[in-house]
Write a protein that holds these residues in place. Structure first.
Motif, mmCIF file in Angstrom:
data_model
loop_
_atom_site.group_PDB
_atom_site.id
_atom_site.type_symbol
_atom_site.label_atom_id
_atom_site.label_comp_id
_atom_site.label_asym_id
_atom_site.label_seq_id
_atom_site.Cartn_x
_atom_site.Cartn_y
_atom_site.Cartn_z
ATOM 1 N N TYR A 239 0.699 -1.108 -0.410
ATOM 2 C CA TYR A 239 0.010 -0.151 -0.336
ATOM 3 C C TYR A 239 1.119 1.394 -0.293
ATOM 4 O O TYR A 239 1.757 1.735 0.568
ATOM 5 C CB TYR A 239 -0.432 0.116 0.769
ATOM 6 N N LEU A 240 0.653 2.387 -0.829
ATOM 7 C CA LEU A 240 1.471 3.578 -1.061
ATOM 8 C C LEU A 240 2.233 3.098 -1.269
ATOM 9 O O LEU A 240 3.339 4.363 -0.726
ATOM 10 C CB LEU A 240 1.017 4.504 0.451
ATOM 11 N N ALA A 241 3.436 2.372 -1.589
ATOM 12 C CA ALA A 241 4.701 2.608 -1.867
ATOM 13 C C ALA A 241 5.180 3.861 -1.697
ATOM 14 O O ALA A 241 5.663 4.069 -1.692
ATOM 15 C CB ALA A 241 4.781 0.935 -1.802
ATOM 16 N N PHE A 242 5.029 3.904 -3.651
ATOM 17 C CA PHE A 242 5.283 5.041 -3.992
ATOM 18 C C PHE A 242 4.528 5.812 -4.453
ATOM 19 O O PHE A 242 4.639 6.790 -5.619
ATOM 20 C CB PHE A 242 5.614 4.522 -5.540
ATOM 21 N N SER A 243 3.373 6.340 -3.779
ATOM 22 C CA SER A 243 2.315 7.572 -3.811
ATOM 23 C C SER A 243 3.093 8.694 -3.550
ATOM 24 O O SER A 243 4.239 9.070 -2.430
ATOM 25 C CB SER A 243 1.769 7.317 -2.399
ATOM 26 N N TYR B 102 -1.254 8.918 -7.192
ATOM 27 C CA TYR B 102 -0.640 10.367 -7.361
ATOM 28 C C TYR B 102 0.276 10.590 -8.614
ATOM 29 O O TYR B 102 1.141 12.013 -7.679
ATOM 30 C CB TYR B 102 -1.241 11.191 -6.656
ATOM 31 N N CYS B 103 1.476 10.144 -8.788
ATOM 32 C CA CYS B 103 2.096 9.253 -9.927
ATOM 33 C C CYS B 103 2.139 9.805 -11.201
ATOM 34 O O CYS B 103 1.015 9.865 -11.602
ATOM 35 C CB CYS B 103 2.958 8.639 -9.538
ATOM 36 N N PRO B 104 2.768 10.919 -11.875
ATOM 37 C CA PRO B 104 2.060 11.351 -12.796
ATOM 38 C C PRO B 104 2.688 10.098 -14.481
ATOM 39 O O PRO B 104 3.587 10.940 -15.219
ATOM 40 C CB PRO B 104 3.310 12.230 -13.017
ATOM 41 N N ILE C 57 -6.738 5.790 1.580
ATOM 42 C CA ILE C 57 -6.092 4.244 0.388
ATOM 43 C C ILE C 57 -7.535 4.308 -0.155
ATOM 44 O O ILE C 57 -8.666 4.016 0.401
ATOM 45 C CB ILE C 57 -6.289 2.816 1.424
ATOM 46 N N HIS C 58 -7.886 4.116 -1.211
ATOM 47 C CA HIS C 58 -8.605 4.131 -2.550
ATOM 48 C C HIS C 58 -9.054 2.727 -3.207
ATOM 49 O O HIS C 58 -10.332 2.649 -3.114
ATOM 50 C CB HIS C 58 -8.824 5.634 -3.429
ATOM 51 N N GLY C 59 -8.622 2.082 -3.789
ATOM 52 C CA GLY C 59 -8.715 0.535 -4.616
ATOM 53 C C GLY C 59 -7.911 0.435 -5.253
ATOM 54 O O GLY C 59 -7.054 -0.570 -5.337
ATOM 55 N N SER C 60 -8.076 1.126 -6.345
ATOM 56 C CA SER C 60 -6.696 1.448 -7.461
ATOM 57 C C SER C 60 -5.626 1.176 -7.157
ATOM 58 O O SER C 60 -5.070 1.960 -6.317
ATOM 59 C CB SER C 60 -7.218 2.182 -8.764
ATOM 60 N N PRO C 61 -5.000 0.555 -7.400
ATOM 61 C CA PRO C 61 -3.267 0.973 -7.611
ATOM 62 C C PRO C 61 -2.646 2.243 -7.857
ATOM 63 O O PRO C 61 -1.460 3.413 -7.960
ATOM 64 C CB PRO C 61 -1.821 -0.337 -7.775
ATOM 65 N N PHE C 62 -2.952 3.165 -9.181
ATOM 66 C CA PHE C 62 -2.924 4.030 -9.400
ATOM 67 C C PHE C 62 -4.257 5.531 -9.313
ATOM 68 O O PHE C 62 -4.032 6.240 -10.112
ATOM 69 C CB PHE C 62 -3.747 3.803 -11.408
ATOM 70 N N TYR C 63 -4.935 5.600 -8.160
ATOM 71 C CA TYR C 63 -4.852 6.552 -8.234
ATOM 72 C C TYR C 63 -4.631 7.627 -8.254
ATOM 73 O O TYR C 63 -3.518 7.737 -7.730
ATOM 74 C CB TYR C 63 -6.422 6.457 -6.461
ATOM 75 N N GLY C 64 -5.788 8.681 -8.807
ATOM 76 C CA GLY C 64 -5.273 9.811 -8.637
ATOM 77 C C GLY C 64 -3.908 10.377 -9.851
ATOM 78 O O GLY C 64 -3.234 11.022 -10.007
ATOM 79 N N CYS C 65 -3.899 8.933 -10.695
ATOM 80 C CA CYS C 65 -2.663 9.247 -11.617
ATOM 81 C C CYS C 65 -3.696 10.249 -12.865
ATOM 82 O O CYS C 65 -3.872 9.638 -13.907
ATOM 83 C CB CYS C 65 -1.874 8.006 -12.236
ATOM 84 N N SER C 66 -3.033 11.907 -12.627
ATOM 85 C CA SER C 66 -4.002 12.275 -13.539
ATOM 86 C C SER C 66 -3.458 12.056 -15.306
ATOM 87 O O SER C 66 -4.535 12.602 -16.390
ATOM 88 C CB SER C 66 -4.415 13.444 -13.044
ATOM 89 N N GLU C 67 -1.794 12.379 -15.562
ATOM 90 C CA GLU C 67 -1.816 12.021 -17.090
ATOM 91 C C GLU C 67 -1.430 10.553 -17.213
ATOM 92 O O GLU C 67 -1.549 10.871 -18.713
ATOM 93 C CB GLU C 67 0.310 12.227 -16.525
ATOM 94 N N LEU C 68 -1.931 9.789 -16.470
ATOM 95 C CA LEU C 68 -2.531 8.179 -17.540
ATOM 96 C C LEU C 68 -3.362 8.444 -18.248
ATOM 97 O O LEU C 68 -4.155 9.020 -18.049
ATOM 98 C CB LEU C 68 -2.458 7.395 -16.164
#
Length: 470
Positions: free
Chosen positions: A125-129, A152-154, A186-197
């Motif tokens: 969880y949150l390893a690279f957030s 929240y990673c780009p 914690i939200h559910g997806s490993p990529f939550y908030g990755c807005s550039e995805l």
């Protein structure tokens, strides 16, 4: 050219004695150059425990450490080991690493590179957030990726190999001794908030997930549920459910269309998609959970299909009327209507207004205004409350900062908690003679309200009903 510190540890001193190299051992731990290691419980391997938050630049961890005459392979980056190392720019992991613990690199806002070794099995969880990682390659060895691992990673694109599966927050069984579960975001997806995805591909033959028809989403095959989407997602026909937080904080998402196969949209699926303007609900949709569009401040219109027959009385997932101009309900809907082109959702059987907007004209036969019906409707300048309305619900007009004057008819007997909270433009309120109850914080922070006259029939004014009014 930058150089990266390769840590080699040779030490014989025990307990807490420092030597000339700047290292010490204490029981089963060893520190050198501000990096702490511990021997794992198996007695055969070691893990990274802590890196100083002031560490700057790149850092390469060793494959092994020596401790009390024995050599131990470094197989794990422990929980919070590098958390908030704000000046850490690059990590080089040895091939011996198998696990990255929860929040291991969380908050390393300058960390742009961390290539995963070929033996890695688990990222917690949150390893690279909140890192600055734009690219990640998941090796076939990686089998488990936890919720919010890269939140929240780009990151711009992801490829999910068929060996990889996700572990959601609700599946957690272990106890976290130093922080309660509810305190972590914690939200559910490993990529939550990755807005550039913008690109999502699942490898062909994956036993759990797919990205059918090049849809740019991760779909749980057995349930036809979208686990994660992005701003380029096209929801394919056959998808039945939009998962919890699956599009959360997707700031580049402008428009979304739901095919008729979608029956349910889960909790906060589109939360804080601040640039989402157009939402197409197609026939077939039955259920929208709480807070689905919370923070979606630019949606212009909503149309409720005849199939949607359950809207939670407090929220129901219907977008708040920040900038909504038009609200319509399909004429075939058996539960709700938008009678007289009123630009509102009304529960037919009870004549309760569920959701309005700044263009709403409340019909004369409405008897109650529901909780949060006009919440954050900043464009609302004036409203006529008909003479049959008996109650105004909790937060019904909260944060309607453009509302300047208000007349409460005599038919209204109660005004709910927070009903007009933060209506900062409100200068005058006229109360009808039938009013009996003004609940807590009803007019809190109505800072332009200089005077009011309370009718004689009022029996209760709750604490702080007019707090922070001038």
């Amino acid at each position: 050219m930058k150089t990266y510190l390769k840590i080699a540890i040779i030490i014989t001193v025990t307990f807490a004695c420092f030597n000339n190299a700047g290292a010490y051992t204490s029981y089963n731990s060893i520190i050198i150059d501000n990096v702490e290691y511990e021997i794992n419980n198996d007695g055969k391997t070691a893990r990274v425990v802590k890196v100083s938050e002031s560490y700057s630049g790149g850092l390469a961890f060793p494959e092994t450490i020596d401790y009390k005459g024995n050599t131990y392979p470094v197989t794990e980056i422990g929980k919070k080991a590098c958390k908030n190392c704000k000046y850490l720019t690059k990590i080089i992991l040895p091939e011996t690493i198998e696990k990255i613990g929860r929040q291991a690199f969380s908050g390393c806002e300058k960390l742009h590179s961390c290539e995963l070794p070929d033996k890695i099995k688990e990222i917690n969880y949150l390893a690279f957030s909140h890192c600055n990682i734009t690219k990640v390659d998941f090796p076939p060895s990686l089998t488990l990726l936890y919720s919010d691992a890269y939140a929240y990673c780009p990151i711009r694109s992801i490829f999910i190999p068929k060996t990889l599966s996700f572990k959601e927050f609700i599946e957690l069984e272990e106890k976290w001794e130093d922080s309660g579960l509810v305190s972590l975001d914690i939200h559910g997806s490993p990529f939550y908030g990755c807005s550039e995805l913008g690109t999502i591909v699942v490898e062909e033959g994956h036993p759990i997930y797919d990205s059918r028809f090049d849809c740019n989403a991760i779909i749980e095959t057995a349930t036809n549920k979208i686990i994660h989407g992005c701003y380029n997602t096209i929801i394919p026909d056959g998808v039945e459910e939009i998962g919890c937080h699956s599009f959360g904080q997707c700031s580049k998402l402008i428009e979304i269309t739901f095919p008729s196969s979608v029956m349910k949209i889960d909790y906060r699926a589109f939360m804080d998609c601040e640039n989402l303007k157009t939402v197409h609900f197609n026939e077939g949709l039955r259920e929208i959970e709480y807070g689905v569009f919370y923070g979606c401040i630019n949606i212009k219109s909503i149309h409720i299909p005849s199939s949607l027959t359950s809207i939670d009385e407090y929220d129901g997932g219907i977008p708040y009327p920040y900038k909504i101009e038009s609200i319509t309900v399909d004429k075939g809907n058996p539960i709700y209507d938008s009678r007289d082109n009123c630009n509102a959702i009304i529960e037919t059987a009870t004549n309760t207004l569920i959701r309005g907007c700044f263009n709403t004209l409340i019909p004369d036969n409405v008897t109650s205004i529901n909780a949060r019906a006009f919440y954050c409707c900043t464009g609302l300048k004036s409203i006529i409350i008909p003479n049959k309305v008996q109650s105004i619900g909790s937060g019904a007009f909260s944060h309607c900062s453009g509302l300047t004057s208000l007349t409460i008819p005599s038919s209204v007997t109660s005004i709910g908690d927070y009903a007009f909270r933060d209506c900062t433009g409100l200068t005058s309120v006229t109360f009808g003679k039938g009013l009996k109850d003004i609940r807590e914080y009803a007019f809190r922070n109505c800072s332009s309200l200089t005077s009011i006259t309370i009718p004689e029939g009022v029996k209760r004014i709750s604490n702080r009903a007019f707090s922070h009014c001038i």
